[in-house]
Design a protein around this motif. Structure first.
Motif, PDB file in Angstrom:
ATOM      1  N   TYR A  42     -51.387 -16.021  37.308  1.00 58.19           N
ATOM      2  CA  TYR A  42     -51.488 -16.819  38.524  1.00 58.19           C
ATOM      3  C   TYR A  42     -50.614 -16.231  39.620  1.00 58.19           C
ATOM      4  O   TYR A  42     -49.617 -15.562  39.357  1.00 58.19           O
ATOM      5  CB  TYR A  42     -51.001 -18.265  38.301  1.00 58.19           C
ATOM      6  N   VAL A  43     -51.013 -16.547  40.855  1.00 59.15           N
ATOM      7  CA  VAL A  43     -50.176 -16.283  42.028  1.00 59.15           C
ATOM      8  C   VAL A  43     -50.056 -17.577  42.824  1.00 59.15           C
ATOM      9  O   VAL A  43     -51.042 -18.312  42.986  1.00 59.15           O
ATOM     10  CB  VAL A  43     -50.797 -15.202  42.942  1.00 59.15           C
ATOM     11  N   VAL A  44     -48.857 -17.877  43.306  1.00 52.93           N
ATOM     12  CA  VAL A  44     -48.691 -18.986  44.238  1.00 52.93           C
ATOM     13  C   VAL A  44     -47.630 -18.586  45.253  1.00 52.93           C
ATOM     14  O   VAL A  44     -46.646 -17.919  44.907  1.00 52.93           O
ATOM     15  CB  VAL A  44     -48.298 -20.301  43.520  1.00 52.93           C
ATOM     16  N   VAL A  45     -47.865 -18.954  46.508  1.00 47.96           N
ATOM     17  CA  VAL A  45     -46.934 -18.613  47.587  1.00 47.96           C
ATOM     18  C   VAL A  45     -46.549 -19.887  48.330  1.00 47.96           C
ATOM     19  O   VAL A  45     -47.414 -20.629  48.807  1.00 47.96           O
ATOM     20  CB  VAL A  45     -47.566 -17.612  48.584  1.00 47.96           C
ATOM     21  N   PHE A  46     -45.238 -20.135  48.408  1.00 47.37           N
ATOM     22  CA  PHE A  46     -44.707 -21.271  49.153  1.00 47.37           C
ATOM     23  C   PHE A  46     -43.753 -20.767  50.223  1.00 47.37           C
ATOM     24  O   PHE A  46     -43.043 -19.781  50.025  1.00 47.37           O
ATOM     25  CB  PHE A  46     -43.931 -22.230  48.241  1.00 47.37           C
ATOM     26  N   ALA A  47     -43.712 -21.496  51.337  1.00 43.99           N
ATOM     27  CA  ALA A  47     -42.683 -21.290  52.351  1.00 43.99           C
ATOM     28  C   ALA A  47     -41.729 -22.477  52.290  1.00 43.99           C
ATOM     29  O   ALA A  47     -42.164 -23.637  52.168  1.00 43.99           O
ATOM     30  CB  ALA A  47     -43.298 -21.188  53.744  1.00 43.99           C
ATOM     31  N   ASP A  64     -57.871 -28.421  39.146  1.00 44.27           N
ATOM     32  CA  ASP A  64     -56.998 -29.222  38.285  1.00 44.27           C
ATOM     33  C   ASP A  64     -55.588 -28.637  38.233  1.00 44.27           C
ATOM     34  O   ASP A  64     -54.590 -29.373  38.293  1.00 44.27           O
ATOM     35  CB  ASP A  64     -57.572 -29.317  36.872  1.00 44.27           C
ATOM     36  N   GLU A  65     -55.498 -27.320  38.109  1.00 43.75           N
ATOM     37  CA  GLU A  65     -54.190 -26.666  38.084  1.00 43.75           C
ATOM     38  C   GLU A  65     -53.476 -26.843  39.416  1.00 43.75           C
ATOM     39  O   GLU A  65     -52.252 -26.987  39.454  1.00 43.75           O
ATOM     40  CB  GLU A  65     -54.363 -25.178  37.777  1.00 43.75           C
ATOM     41  N   ASN A  66     -54.236 -26.845  40.507  1.00 44.77           N
ATOM     42  CA  ASN A  66     -53.633 -26.978  41.828  1.00 44.77           C
ATOM     43  C   ASN A  66     -52.920 -28.317  41.987  1.00 44.77           C
ATOM     44  O   ASN A  66     -51.870 -28.404  42.629  1.00 44.77           O
ATOM     45  CB  ASN A  66     -54.705 -26.826  42.909  1.00 44.77           C
ATOM     46  N   VAL A  70     -49.194 -27.450  42.681  1.00 41.47           N
ATOM     47  CA  VAL A  70     -49.003 -27.466  44.133  1.00 41.47           C
ATOM     48  C   VAL A  70     -48.866 -28.887  44.679  1.00 41.47           C
ATOM     49  O   VAL A  70     -47.813 -29.267  45.186  1.00 41.47           O
ATOM     50  CB  VAL A  70     -50.158 -26.723  44.852  1.00 41.47           C
ATOM     51  N   THR A  71     -49.941 -29.679  44.578  1.00 43.47           N
ATOM     52  CA  THR A  71     -49.966 -30.986  45.247  1.00 43.47           C
ATOM     53  C   THR A  71     -48.811 -31.881  44.815  1.00 43.47           C
ATOM     54  O   THR A  71     -48.056 -32.394  45.656  1.00 43.47           O
ATOM     55  CB  THR A  71     -51.306 -31.689  44.977  1.00 43.47           C
ATOM     56  N   LEU A  72     -48.657 -32.083  43.509  1.00 43.46           N
ATOM     57  CA  LEU A  72     -47.605 -32.970  43.034  1.00 43.46           C
ATOM     58  C   LEU A  72     -46.227 -32.359  43.215  1.00 43.46           C
ATOM     59  O   LEU A  72     -45.256 -33.053  43.534  1.00 43.46           O
ATOM     60  CB  LEU A  72     -47.848 -33.321  41.565  1.00 43.46           C
ATOM     61  N   SER A 281     -48.067 -36.881  35.996  1.00 44.68           N
ATOM     62  CA  SER A 281     -46.869 -36.056  35.794  1.00 44.68           C
ATOM     63  C   SER A 281     -46.840 -34.949  36.809  1.00 44.68           C
ATOM     64  O   SER A 281     -47.859 -34.525  37.341  1.00 44.68           O
ATOM     65  CB  SER A 281     -46.887 -35.463  34.386  1.00 44.68           C
ATOM     66  N   THR A 282     -45.633 -34.463  37.093  1.00 45.73           N
ATOM     67  CA  THR A 282     -45.429 -33.424  38.088  1.00 45.73           C
ATOM     68  C   THR A 282     -44.675 -32.271  37.483  1.00 45.73           C
ATOM     69  O   THR A 282     -43.634 -32.453  36.884  1.00 45.73           O
ATOM     70  CB  THR A 282     -44.624 -33.971  39.270  1.00 45.73           C
ATOM     71  N   SER A 283     -45.179 -31.055  37.653  1.00 43.81           N
ATOM     72  CA  SER A 283     -44.485 -29.890  37.134  1.00 43.81           C
ATOM     73  C   SER A 283     -44.838 -28.680  37.941  1.00 43.81           C
ATOM     74  O   SER A 283     -45.720 -28.702  38.789  1.00 43.81           O
ATOM     75  CB  SER A 283     -44.871 -29.670  35.668  1.00 43.81           C
ATOM     76  N   ARG A 284     -44.131 -27.601  37.611  1.00 43.54           N
ATOM     77  CA  ARG A 284     -44.454 -26.356  38.276  1.00 43.54           C
ATOM     78  C   ARG A 284     -44.293 -25.240  37.294  1.00 43.54           C
ATOM     79  O   ARG A 284     -43.353 -25.205  36.538  1.00 43.54           O
ATOM     80  CB  ARG A 284     -43.517 -26.138  39.461  1.00 43.54           C
TER      81      ARG A 284
END
Length: 284
Positions: A42-47, A64-66, A70-72, A281-284
């Motif tokens: 996976y790749v994810v980019v946050f500022a 679903d993964e997003n 990301v969202t939560l 639930s919330t995770s990263r």
């Protein structure tokens, strides 16, 4: 894996002579460049800017993964993420998650209850500092079945860091305006609802609403991030015994007896100060 020079040059060629690229286009270009160098899932980019809600710039998750990654994550639990704290510290470079995590992160309740649900074996981030107190973090993730990044691949990513940083600064300027717009939208929402707290960041409201002192707030924040009592004492320049006394006082005030309950209260309070979807639930 061996370096795919042809794929690398093709990806880089897309950037030549372009004054600007959309988030998705540059994110995909970054993904292609990295895929030519190393293997990842996976790749994810946050500022990130200060305590503000992070802005998602790009990711490769399915819907679903997003929601999970990301969202939560954006609604509040990012406050416990070692990557968030490194971004706030304005520390540029390429780092493995385990390099940045506090001494008890991998035995913390946040890790056991939430982070492990992501199924990640490892996460590596490129940390690029920009103007206006902004840091962009470009994360490469590998699932458990893929395994951690080999040392040779990590070394290769570190060599690529100057190029990645240069491209990020070229193609993602002006992110401050996006944070300003996000903040202003929160202020308008707060005025409309008549709740002044809506204008504040989750980090500024979560413990205030529970009537904790500033010292108690600092300590429980560090506990949830995964710091031991010894680590907290060193950070706050107080004795380990004093840290333990404050922890006992917090548990007594909140009527709890475990870190599991502390995390539950934390997430519930975050949910009451933002738009976090309930009962998920919330995770990263």
């Amino acid at each position: 894996m061996s370096i795919d020079l042809e794929a690398l040059f093709q990806a880089f060629d897309v950037t030549v002579g372009k004054p600007a690229m959309a988030d998705a286009e540059f994110g995909e270009t970054f993904r292609r460049m990295m895929a030519a160098l190393v293997r990842f899932d996976y790749v994810v980019v946050f500022a990130y800017r200060g305590k503000e809600r992070p802005i998602d710039l790009y990711s490769t998750f399915d819907p679903d993964e997003n929601v999970v990654f990301v969202t939560l994550y954006q609604v509040g639990p990012y406050l416990l993420d070692p990557f968030y704290h490194t971004a706030r510290a304005r520390r540029p470079g390429v780092f493995r998650m385990r390099e940045l995590a506090p001494d008890r992160f991998f035995s913390s309740e946040y890790y056991r209850s939430y982070y492990v649900q992501t199924g990640l074996a490892e996460e590596i981030g490129f940390f690029v500092t920009l103007d206006d107190d902004i840091t962009v973090v470009l994360s490469l993730m590998r699932r458990e079945k893929t395994g951690p990044f080999p040392q040779a691949e990590f070394a290769l990513l570190k060599k690529a860091e100057p190029l990645v940083a240069s491209l990020v600064r070229h193609f993602w300027p002006g992110l401050g305006a996006r944070f300003d717009a996000q903040r202003d939208a929160g202020l308008r929402k707060g005025r409309k609802s008549g709740a002044a707290a809506q204008a504040l960041q989750p980090a500024d409201t979560v413990w205030r609403d529970l009537k904790l002192t500033s010292r108690e707030t600092a300590i429980v924040d560090l506990v949830l991030q995964g710091h031991s009592s010894e680590s907290i004492g060193l950070r706050l320049n107080i004795s380990t015994g004093t840290v333990k006394v404050h922890r006992r006082n917090v548990y007594r005030k909140l009527g709890i007896s475990s870190q599991t309950q502390l995390l539950s209260i934390y997430l519930k309070t975050l949910g009451s100060t933002g738009d976090r979807p309930a009962a998920q639930s919330t995770s990263r």
